[in-house]
Design a protein around this motif. Structure first.
Motif, PDB file in Angstrom:
ATOM      1  N   LEU A   1       0.816  -1.210   0.000  1.00  0.00           N
ATOM      2  CA  LEU A   1       0.000   0.000   0.000  1.00  0.00           C
ATOM      3  C   LEU A   1       0.855   1.267   0.000  1.00  0.00           C
ATOM      4  O   LEU A   1       0.509   2.262  -0.647  1.00  0.00           O
ATOM      5  N   ILE A   2       1.969   1.228   0.721  1.00  0.00           N
ATOM      6  CA  ILE A   2       2.809   2.424   0.837  1.00  0.00           C
ATOM      7  C   ILE A   2       3.737   2.565  -0.367  1.00  0.00           C
ATOM      8  O   ILE A   2       3.731   3.583  -1.067  1.00  0.00           O
ATOM      9  N   PHE A   3       4.535   1.542  -0.617  1.00  0.00           N
ATOM     10  CA  PHE A   3       5.542   1.654  -1.668  1.00  0.00           C
ATOM     11  C   PHE A   3       4.933   1.587  -3.067  1.00  0.00           C
ATOM     12  O   PHE A   3       5.565   1.996  -4.037  1.00  0.00           O
ATOM     13  N   GLY A   4       3.709   1.079  -3.159  1.00  0.00           N
ATOM     14  CA  GLY A   4       3.038   1.052  -4.450  1.00  0.00           C
ATOM     15  C   GLY A   4       2.158   2.251  -4.716  1.00  0.00           C
ATOM     16  O   GLY A   4       1.537   2.349  -5.778  1.00  0.00           O
ATOM     17  N   SER A   5       2.108   3.181  -3.781  1.00  0.00           N
ATOM     18  CA  SER A   5       1.237   4.346  -3.953  1.00  0.00           C
ATOM     19  C   SER A   5       1.687   5.203  -5.132  1.00  0.00           C
ATOM     20  O   SER A   5       2.878   5.500  -5.282  1.00  0.00           O
TER      21      SER A   5
ATOM     22  N   THR B   1      -4.115   1.238  -5.969  1.00  0.00           N
ATOM     23  CA  THR B   1      -2.907   2.067  -5.879  1.00  0.00           C
ATOM     24  C   THR B   1      -1.800   1.494  -6.755  1.00  0.00           C
ATOM     25  O   THR B   1      -1.029   2.236  -7.366  1.00  0.00           O
ATOM     26  N   ALA B   2      -1.728   0.165  -6.824  1.00  0.00           N
ATOM     27  CA  ALA B   2      -0.689  -0.462  -7.638  1.00  0.00           C
ATOM     28  C   ALA B   2      -0.888  -0.190  -9.118  1.00  0.00           C
ATOM     29  O   ALA B   2       0.077  -0.020  -9.870  1.00  0.00           O
ATOM     30  N   ALA B   3      -2.139  -0.147  -9.548  1.00  0.00           N
ATOM     31  CA  ALA B   3      -2.430  -0.023 -10.979  1.00  0.00           C
ATOM     32  C   ALA B   3      -2.146   1.369 -11.522  1.00  0.00           C
ATOM     33  O   ALA B   3      -1.976   1.538 -12.733  1.00  0.00           O
ATOM     34  N   LEU B   4      -2.093   2.378 -10.650  1.00  0.00           N
ATOM     35  CA  LEU B   4      -1.827   3.744 -11.109  1.00  0.00           C
ATOM     36  C   LEU B   4      -0.319   3.964 -11.190  1.00  0.00           C
ATOM     37  O   LEU B   4       0.370   3.888 -10.176  1.00  0.00           O
ATOM     38  N   PRO B   5       0.217   4.253 -12.368  1.00  0.00           N
ATOM     39  CA  PRO B   5       1.668   4.435 -12.475  1.00  0.00           C
ATOM     40  C   PRO B   5       2.188   5.619 -11.659  1.00  0.00           C
ATOM     41  O   PRO B   5       3.188   5.511 -10.973  1.00  0.00           O
ATOM     42  N   TRP B   6       1.508   6.764 -11.756  1.00  0.00           N
ATOM     43  CA  TRP B   6       1.901   7.923 -10.958  1.00  0.00           C
ATOM     44  C   TRP B   6       0.762   8.923 -11.001  1.00  0.00           C
ATOM     45  O   TRP B   6      -0.149   8.806 -11.818  1.00  0.00           O
TER      46      TRP B   6
END
Length: 384
Positions: free
Chosen positions: A112-116, A371-376
């Protein structure tokens, strides 16, 4: 009414899938930033030097000038990637120091954190900007022992941040000093008068430097001469508009911000949705702060003061500049680090337990996947 949960083995498989999606998203944003042309606004900061005197936004360019007469765009990309890698490594160290528990729960929280899309992906998406340097200094303010030498080192690093880009005065410097304040308040006996005076004196020096950079550290030569100087060090096109950042006053900046404000207002639901998918992390750290502040009565008022200052700084930033999507990511990073600072200062007496992340809750898994699916998150507008 019963709640629906996944079996732990199913949850583990789900988070492995989330990690894979994160890896793909990271790869996409890295390739995007590596293969697309380097934005001129990022590139030009490596071309401006102190040759004509002390200028704002010129420290990095002056360092480059000591090693090379011309700056290749690929070098800027490498510099940015190295900075993000250092920041990521420090964050991993901080995460391991502050978060413990069952491996599955820690892994879920890490996803959740590092993939935000607001955090490290956003640093890569904004490769070449200097926000990541502020995050590095803020992490060091948490990780280093709370001694006089640390306060001095952090103060010098904060001054360097202002010389790199004076916008740090309203973004990361308040967070950095908020971290120091929270750590000092959490000490046995609370905030000592000497420590408070040291922070105040350091902030006064930084404020003076910021005001000088904002109002006085502008080029003394005509725009044409300035552009000729930086173009002599460039290997890609530098447009006339790039001089604006060094010659513009606050009065020049505001109309540009207000011109894009309607676009931001129209995207408020998008901003809200991006924040909403982070609710498991927000709730997790909110619970920790309540526990820490219950045991340290002084932390509550200190936390409120820091929140007001940090939010006020971001309000000022977003009145003067218009990179709202990018700054939403910076705001998320700042509050994450402030929360971790309180856990670290408390010594992790129960607050580092990650078991209540509720990793088997399908809603939490869905949030992690989103959150993982959004690149940035973007630069000016979200997802752009």
């Amino acid at each position: 009414m019963t709640s629906i949960t996944l079996r732990r083995v199913d949850a583990r498989a789900a988070y492995l899938g989330v990690a894979c999606v994160n890896a793909i998203a990271f790869a996409i944003v890295v390739m995007h930033r590596w293969l697309t042309p380097l934005p001129g606004s990022e590139y030009v900061h490596r071309l401006v030097t102190y040759e004509g005197g002390l200028l704002r936004r010129a420290l990095v360019g002056d360092i480059y000038a000591r090693f090379t007469d011309q700056v290749a765009p690929w070098v800027v990309r490498v510099e940015g990637m190295v900075a993000v890698a250092v920041c990521f490594g420090l964050a991993m160290l901080l995460f391991r120091r502050c978060i413990r528990g069952r491996q599955a729960d820690v892994f879920a929280l890490g996803c959740l954190i590092f993939g935000s899309p607001l955090l490290f992906k956003n640093f890569i998406g904004n490769l070449g900007k200097f926000d990541v340097l502020g995050a590095i200094v803020a992490m060091l303010a948490i990780l280093l022992p709370l001694r006089l030498a640390t306060v001095v080192l952090v103060g010098l690093a904060s001054a360097a941040l202002l010389l790199v880009h004076h916008i740090h005065a309203t973004i990361y410097v308040p967070t950095i000093y908020g971290i120091l304040l929270l750590r000092m308040v959490a000490q046995p006996g609370g905030l000592a008068l000497r420590d408070g005076a040291l922070l105040a004196a350091s902030l006064a020096v930084l404020a003076s430097l910021f005001l000088y950079l904002l109002f006085a550290a502008v080029p003394k030569v005509p725009v044409e001469v300035f552009l000729d100087h930086i173009r002599a060090r460039a290997v890609q096109h530098v447009g006339d508009e790039q001089s604006f950042m060094w010659y513009a006053s606050l009065a020049d900046e505001l109309p540009r911000t207000f011109a894009v404000l309607p676009g931001h207002l129209a995207r408020l639901p998008v901003y809200a949705a991006i924040i909403l998918i982070h609710w498991p992390v927000i709730a997790f750290f909110a619970r920790r702060q309540q526990r820490v502040q219950a045991e340290h009565p002084g932390l509550g008022p200190a936390w409120l003061v820091v929140c007001v200052v940090v939010l006020g700084g971001f309000l000022v930033t977003n009145v003067i500049t218009f990179d709202y999507a990018r700054h939403l990511g910076n705001l998320a990073m700042c509050f994450l680090l402030l929360a971790l600072a309180q856990i670290a200062a408390h010594g992790g007496r129960g607050e580092d337990d990650s078991s209540d992340i509720d990793a088997t809750n399908p809603k939490v898994v869905a949030a992690a996947l989103a959150t993982a699916a959004l690149p940035w998150v973007g630069v000016v507008y979200p997802l752009i």
